[in-house]
Design a protein around this motif. Structure first.
Motif, PDB file in Angstrom:
ATOM      1  N   GLU A 385      17.045 -11.339  35.052  1.00  0.00           N
ATOM      2  CA  GLU A 385      15.678 -11.697  35.395  1.00  0.00           C
ATOM      3  C   GLU A 385      14.760 -10.470  35.412  1.00  0.00           C
ATOM      4  OE1 GLU A 385      13.218 -13.991  38.985  1.00  0.00           O
ATOM      5  OE2 GLU A 385      15.378 -13.618  39.147  1.00  0.00           O
ATOM      6  N   TRP A 386      15.325  -9.301  35.747  1.00  0.00           N
ATOM      7  CA  TRP A 386      14.525  -8.090  35.818  1.00  0.00           C
ATOM      8  C   TRP A 386      13.913  -7.735  34.464  1.00  0.00           C
ATOM      9  CZ3 TRP A 386      12.142  -5.100  39.126  1.00  0.00           C
ATOM     10  CH2 TRP A 386      11.778  -3.813  38.749  1.00  0.00           C
ATOM     11  N   PHE A 387      14.633  -8.010  33.375  1.00  0.00           N
ATOM     12  CA  PHE A 387      14.116  -7.697  32.050  1.00  0.00           C
ATOM     13  C   PHE A 387      12.943  -8.601  31.681  1.00  0.00           C
ATOM     14  CE2 PHE A 387      18.573  -6.406  32.023  1.00  0.00           C
ATOM     15  CZ  PHE A 387      18.451  -5.095  31.615  1.00  0.00           C
ATOM     16  N   ASP A 388      12.911  -9.816  32.269  1.00  0.00           N
ATOM     17  CA  ASP A 388      11.836 -10.740  31.936  1.00  0.00           C
ATOM     18  C   ASP A 388      10.518 -10.368  32.595  1.00  0.00           C
ATOM     19  OD1 ASP A 388      13.645 -12.235  30.454  1.00  0.00           O
ATOM     20  OD2 ASP A 388      14.232 -13.447  32.182  1.00  0.00           O
ATOM     21  N   VAL A 389      10.571  -9.607  33.675  1.00  0.00           N
ATOM     22  CA  VAL A 389       9.343  -9.277  34.417  1.00  0.00           C
ATOM     23  C   VAL A 389       8.943  -7.816  34.236  1.00  0.00           C
ATOM     24  CG1 VAL A 389       9.724 -11.085  36.124  1.00  0.00           C
ATOM     25  CG2 VAL A 389      10.690  -8.824  36.519  1.00  0.00           C
ATOM     26  N   ARG A 390       9.528  -7.140  33.254  1.00  0.00           N
ATOM     27  CA  ARG A 390       9.180  -5.722  33.050  1.00  0.00           C
ATOM     28  C   ARG A 390       7.717  -5.550  32.674  1.00  0.00           C
ATOM     29  NH1 ARG A 390      13.637  -3.384  29.018  1.00  0.00           N
ATOM     30  NH2 ARG A 390      13.122  -5.368  28.017  1.00  0.00           N
ATOM     31  N   ASP A 391       7.198  -6.445  31.844  1.00  0.00           N
ATOM     32  CA  ASP A 391       5.795  -6.330  31.451  1.00  0.00           C
ATOM     33  C   ASP A 391       4.875  -6.501  32.655  1.00  0.00           C
ATOM     34  OD1 ASP A 391       6.636  -5.977  28.867  1.00  0.00           O
ATOM     35  OD2 ASP A 391       6.365  -8.079  28.294  1.00  0.00           O
ATOM     36  N   HIS A 392       5.250  -7.382  33.570  1.00  0.00           N
ATOM     37  CA  HIS A 392       4.425  -7.589  34.772  1.00  0.00           C
ATOM     38  C   HIS A 392       4.349  -6.324  35.602  1.00  0.00           C
ATOM     39  CE1 HIS A 392       3.000  -9.123  38.613  1.00  0.00           C
ATOM     40  NE2 HIS A 392       4.117  -8.696  39.181  1.00  0.00           N
ATOM     41  N   TRP A 393       5.505  -5.679  35.837  1.00  0.00           N
ATOM     42  CA  TRP A 393       5.512  -4.464  36.662  1.00  0.00           C
ATOM     43  C   TRP A 393       4.841  -3.300  35.938  1.00  0.00           C
ATOM     44  CZ3 TRP A 393       5.927  -5.637  41.337  1.00  0.00           C
ATOM     45  CH2 TRP A 393       6.816  -6.610  41.813  1.00  0.00           C
ATOM     46  N   SER A 394       4.971  -3.224  34.613  1.00  0.00           N
ATOM     47  CA  SER A 394       4.291  -2.162  33.860  1.00  0.00           C
ATOM     48  C   SER A 394       2.782  -2.294  33.972  1.00  0.00           C
ATOM     49  CB  SER A 394       4.716  -2.204  32.393  1.00  0.00           C
ATOM     50  OG  SER A 394       6.098  -1.971  32.254  1.00  0.00           O
ATOM     51  N   GLU A 395       2.296  -3.527  33.905  1.00  0.00           N
ATOM     52  CA  GLU A 395       0.860  -3.758  34.056  1.00  0.00           C
ATOM     53  C   GLU A 395       0.391  -3.398  35.465  1.00  0.00           C
ATOM     54  OE1 GLU A 395      -2.333  -7.466  33.592  1.00  0.00           O
ATOM     55  OE2 GLU A 395      -0.221  -7.713  33.060  1.00  0.00           O
ATOM     56  N   LEU A 396       1.229  -3.709  36.471  1.00  0.00           N
ATOM     57  CA  LEU A 396       0.873  -3.370  37.846  1.00  0.00           C
ATOM     58  C   LEU A 396       0.824  -1.862  38.052  1.00  0.00           C
ATOM     59  CD1 LEU A 396       0.354  -4.414  40.753  1.00  0.00           C
ATOM     60  CD2 LEU A 396       2.829  -4.280  41.130  1.00  0.00           C
ATOM     61  N   LEU A 397       1.778  -1.130  37.472  1.00  0.00           N
ATOM     62  CA  LEU A 397       1.787   0.328  37.604  1.00  0.00           C
ATOM     63  C   LEU A 397       0.579   0.951  36.914  1.00  0.00           C
ATOM     64  CD1 LEU A 397       5.571   1.161  37.060  1.00  0.00           C
ATOM     65  CD2 LEU A 397       4.302   1.143  39.202  1.00  0.00           C
ATOM     66  N   SER A 398       0.228   0.452  35.733  1.00  0.00           N
ATOM     67  CA  SER A 398      -0.938   0.981  35.026  1.00  0.00           C
ATOM     68  C   SER A 398      -2.219   0.739  35.820  1.00  0.00           C
ATOM     69  CB  SER A 398      -1.043   0.344  33.639  1.00  0.00           C
ATOM     70  OG  SER A 398       0.088   0.634  32.856  1.00  0.00           O
ATOM     71  N   LYS A 399      -2.321  -0.418  36.442  1.00  0.00           N
ATOM     72  CA  LYS A 399      -3.498  -0.725  37.262  1.00  0.00           C
ATOM     73  C   LYS A 399      -3.569   0.201  38.466  1.00  0.00           C
ATOM     74  CE  LYS A 399      -5.732  -4.520  39.750  1.00  0.00           C
ATOM     75  NZ  LYS A 399      -5.622  -5.947  40.151  1.00  0.00           N
ATOM     76  N   GLU A 472      13.324  -8.065  49.414  1.00  0.00           N
ATOM     77  CA  GLU A 472      14.718  -8.416  49.138  1.00  0.00           C
ATOM     78  C   GLU A 472      14.848  -9.249  47.861  1.00  0.00           C
ATOM     79  OE1 GLU A 472      18.620  -9.908  51.653  1.00  0.00           O
ATOM     80  OE2 GLU A 472      16.630  -9.990  52.527  1.00  0.00           O
ATOM     81  N   ALA A 473      13.924 -10.125  47.571  1.00  0.00           N
ATOM     82  CA  ALA A 473      13.999 -10.940  46.355  1.00  0.00           C
ATOM     83  C   ALA A 473      13.536 -10.189  45.107  1.00  0.00           C
ATOM     84  CB  ALA A 473      13.165 -12.208  46.520  1.00  0.00           C
ATOM     85  N   ASN A 474      13.005  -8.965  45.275  1.00  0.00           N
ATOM     86  CA  ASN A 474      12.538  -8.121  44.166  1.00  0.00           C
ATOM     87  C   ASN A 474      11.440  -8.798  43.345  1.00  0.00           C
ATOM     88  OD1 ASN A 474      14.222  -5.864  44.625  1.00  0.00           O
ATOM     89  ND2 ASN A 474      15.942  -6.946  43.674  1.00  0.00           N
ATOM     90  N   LYS A 475      10.547  -9.500  44.051  1.00  0.00           N
ATOM     91  CA  LYS A 475       9.420 -10.142  43.382  1.00  0.00           C
ATOM     92  C   LYS A 475       8.072  -9.693  43.929  1.00  0.00           C
ATOM     93  CE  LYS A 475      11.931 -14.357  42.128  1.00  0.00           C
ATOM     94  NZ  LYS A 475      11.974 -15.834  42.219  1.00  0.00           N
ATOM     95  N   VAL A 476       8.068  -9.088  45.125  1.00  0.00           N
ATOM     96  CA  VAL A 476       6.830  -8.676  45.778  1.00  0.00           C
ATOM     97  C   VAL A 476       7.001  -7.250  46.278  1.00  0.00           C
ATOM     98  CG1 VAL A 476       5.147  -9.204  47.593  1.00  0.00           C
ATOM     99  CG2 VAL A 476       6.408 -11.058  46.488  1.00  0.00           C
ATOM    100  N   VAL A 477       5.914  -6.464  46.229  1.00  0.00           N
ATOM    101  CA  VAL A 477       5.939  -5.093  46.727  1.00  0.00           C
ATOM    102  C   VAL A 477       5.968  -5.107  48.252  1.00  0.00           C
ATOM    103  CG1 VAL A 477       4.709  -2.895  46.797  1.00  0.00           C
ATOM    104  CG2 VAL A 477       4.719  -4.250  44.696  1.00  0.00           C
ATOM    105  N   GLN A 478       6.892  -4.360  48.833  1.00  0.00           N
ATOM    106  CA  GLN A 478       6.984  -4.266  50.296  1.00  0.00           C
ATOM    107  C   GLN A 478       6.132  -3.131  50.836  1.00  0.00           C
ATOM    108  OE1 GLN A 478      10.885  -4.507  52.330  1.00  0.00           O
ATOM    109  NE2 GLN A 478      10.432  -2.477  53.172  1.00  0.00           N
ATOM    110  N   ASP A 479       6.284  -1.920  50.267  1.00  0.00           N
ATOM    111  CA  ASP A 479       5.507  -0.767  50.722  1.00  0.00           C
ATOM    112  C   ASP A 479       5.501   0.278  49.619  1.00  0.00           C
ATOM    113  OD1 ASP A 479       8.071   0.247  50.807  1.00  0.00           O
ATOM    114  OD2 ASP A 479       8.249   0.118  52.976  1.00  0.00           O
ATOM    115  N   TYR A 480       4.861   1.411  49.916  1.00  0.00           N
ATOM    116  CA  TYR A 480       4.715   2.493  48.954  1.00  0.00           C
ATOM    117  C   TYR A 480       5.266   3.769  49.571  1.00  0.00           C
ATOM    118  CZ  TYR A 480       1.360  -0.859  47.090  1.00  0.00           C
ATOM    119  OH  TYR A 480       0.762  -1.992  46.620  1.00  0.00           O
ATOM    120  N   VAL A 481       6.009   4.542  48.770  1.00  0.00           N
ATOM    121  CA  VAL A 481       6.594   5.798  49.230  1.00  0.00           C
ATOM    122  C   VAL A 481       6.047   6.919  48.365  1.00  0.00           C
ATOM    123  CG1 VAL A 481       8.708   7.127  49.489  1.00  0.00           C
ATOM    124  CG2 VAL A 481       8.680   4.711  50.111  1.00  0.00           C
ATOM    125  N   LEU A 482       5.432   7.900  49.001  1.00  0.00           N
ATOM    126  CA  LEU A 482       4.868   9.067  48.320  1.00  0.00           C
ATOM    127  C   LEU A 482       5.807  10.233  48.551  1.00  0.00           C
ATOM    128  CD1 LEU A 482       2.517  10.291  46.714  1.00  0.00           C
ATOM    129  CD2 LEU A 482       1.408  10.803  48.880  1.00  0.00           C
TER     130      LEU A 482
END
Length: 554
Positions: A385-399, A472-482
């Protein structure tokens, strides 16, 4: 009363200075045109002097064809600089239209010029008889020049190809890389030898010719052994390559042997004394085309044969029988039968199953193994399933990277550009400064097990790393680590809550908090006071040096 003569700071004066600054682009097609770029630069300098322009940048493509932009790094860099909006010039000076490019599609040449014009940078052709001012006459002449430049390359390619075919028909070698156990010899017009050519060397004169010659006796023995193993012992290309590597036998590339190297040797007619040319054609950088047999230029007896004709023919027959073209429905049927026998499917099972096409063949025909599995009604055990949502996360990172770049530019005046992969920020011409990465949460071993995230570190280390930890479900961002640049030799980094303090990381819940922390780090680094130089320690003069420490110099 308002004084109308007041000039605002950093407005008109800076704009006027920028309007008198220019960049020059020069290009030569081959390395033999040694003085071409110098002549272009001289004409451009004269043009700039007449118009009171100052050349502040130079972009040079040496030995580059003008047919495509792919292999012209200077032009690509020029277009990128113009699009970024950070240029300190408003003019681009080019010798003529053909130096800008001989693109086969004239619209492509016009597109790159339009990109510059849209960014406020004008392109001027210094040696042309018209001004590139957008007038009707200028547009007509410029388009004619583009068509003439493209047609010149096409006609030249046809003439060069015809000349190469004639030279090959006379038994001389024309271009292309050599396989193992073969070499090149340069001869003059009288066919007298002028010595062997090493790898990367060219003939001295255009009237010289290149002949094919055999390599050393050791290399010839290896070639004969390869044919015997393939034909008599019935070994595959992969098995022969592995055996050569185990025996520490060096290849002609200086790299370990591969099945492709072995396959190219088995198909090469040079080992039976024939020289074959025009098997394939690649016109003006287009897609390579396999030519039919009637277009091949074959010259027999150009070199002493290494392999017997019968042995070579048997090798060709074996290779032809191993490659069998079957329709896609038959490929799926064989895959379904293999699933019924084995109960599951993996890449290893597909590779070892007799009569089954390779994994690469299924990927080429169906796009991926999962799509082939779906067509036969099989679902693998691996979670993809992770391979199917790679484009979604790439778009989120670019934004997110764009939001950080905008905040740094607006609030601190720091300009960072989005990297080509879209998941980082960097200054122009420098390495990546801020990287962004999505980190999945690992499965818990027990219900009480601590939550773990594992981030894979890239080879290119950055000044700041931003990790988006998922729930835990790896579908939503929980927090950010700098995290500052991680100083570790491991390929991954564990980002559990307990490990954040050890890594000197900062955890935030929102994007706004993340941007505030990033700005604070840039502000503290830019305004940090320079360290005071340490005073050298005064060396105490010994009261009485010991004898054993005294050195006598002569």
């Amino acid at each position: 009363m308002v004084n109308a003569l007041v000039i605002r700071r950093n407005t008109q004066l800076a704009k006027a200075l920028k309007a008198l600054r220019a960049a020059q682009y020069v290009r030569m097609s081959t390395d033999l045109q040694r003085y071409s770029t110098q002549n272009q630069a001289a004409a451009i300098a004269a043009y700039a002097q007449q118009r009171n322009l100052t050349i502040v940048r130079t972009y040079v493509d040496e030995g580059r064809s003008g047919v495509r932009i792919n292999r012209r790094p200077a032009l690509a860099e020029l277009i990128k600089d113009v699009q970024s909006g950070n240029t300190d010039f408003e003019h681009i000076l080019v010798y003529d239209v053909s130096r800008w490019g001989r693109f086969q599609d004239v619209d492509e040449s016009a597109h790159y010029e339009f990109v510059c014009k849209r960014s406020g940078v004008k392109v001027a052709y210094c040696a042309e008889q018209f001004e590139n001012d957008g007038s009707l006459l200028s547009s007509i002449l410029k388009n004619i020049k583009r068509v003439m430049a493209a047609e010149f390359s096409r006609e030249l390619g046809v003439k060069v190809h015809a000349g190469h075919c004639r030279i090959a028909s006379l038994g001389y070698r024309v271009g292309g890389s050599l396989t193992f156990g073969l070499g090149r010899e340069m001869v003059d017009e009288e066919k007298r030898s002028k010595g062997r050519l090493a790898k990367g060397e060219y003939k001295a004169l255009k009237t010289d010719r290149v002949r094919l010659r055999l390599g050393s006796d050791e290399e010839i023995a290896v070639v004969r052994w390869i044919f015997q193993q393939f034909v008599l012992e019935r070994k595959t290309d992969v098995e022969i390559a592995r055996q050569l590597n185990r025996g520490n036998i060096a290849s002609h590339h200086g790299r370990p042997w591969t099945y492709i190297m072995v396959h190219s040797i088995l198909r090469n007619e040079n080992y039976i004394g024939n020289l074959v040319y025009n098997r394939t054609t690649r016109r003006l950088g287009q897609t390579q085309v396999n030519n039919p047999d009637n277009l091949w230029i074959r010259s027999p007896g150009v070199v002493s044969p290494v392999i017997d004709q019968d042995l070579f023919a048997r090798a060709q027959k074996i290779m032809a029988e191993r490659y069998i073209s079957i329709p896609e429905d038959q490929m799926l049927r064989r895959l379904r039968l293999t699933l019924g026998r084995k109960g599951k499917l993996t890449t290893r099972i597909i590779k070892n199953a007799p009569g089954l096409p390779s994994v690469a063949c299924y990927i080429k025909h169906f796009g991926s193994l999962r799509k082939a599995y779906a067509l036969i009604g099989y679902q693998g055990s691996r979670d993809c399933e992770w391979f199917d949502v790679r484009d979604h996360w790439s778009e989120l990172l670019s934004k997110l990277a764009g939001q950080v770049a905008e905040a740094l530019r607006t609030d601190l005046g720091i300009r960072l550009n989005l990297t080509d992969d879209g998941v980082g920020l960097a200054r122009h011409g420098n390495s990546k400064i801020i990287s962004f990465q999505v980190v999945r949460r690992m499965a818990r071993r027990t219900p009480n097990h601590v939550a773990l995230w594992r981030a894979h570190l890239r080879k290119e280390r950055t000044r700041l790393c931003v990790f988006l930890r998922l729930k835990e479900a790896n579908k939503v961002v929980q927090d950010y680590v700098l995290l500052p640049a991680a100083d570790t030799a491991k390929p991954y980094l564990t980002l559990s809550d307990g490990a954040l303090a050890r890594h000197k990381a900062v955890r935030v819940d929102t994007v706004n908090e993340l941007i505030r922390n990033i700005k604070a780090r840039f502000t503290s680094s830019s305004h940090a006071a320079p360290a005071k130089p340490t005073r050298p320690n005064k060396r105490r003069k010994p009261s009485r040096p010991k004898t054993r420490n005294v050195r006598v110099r002569h």
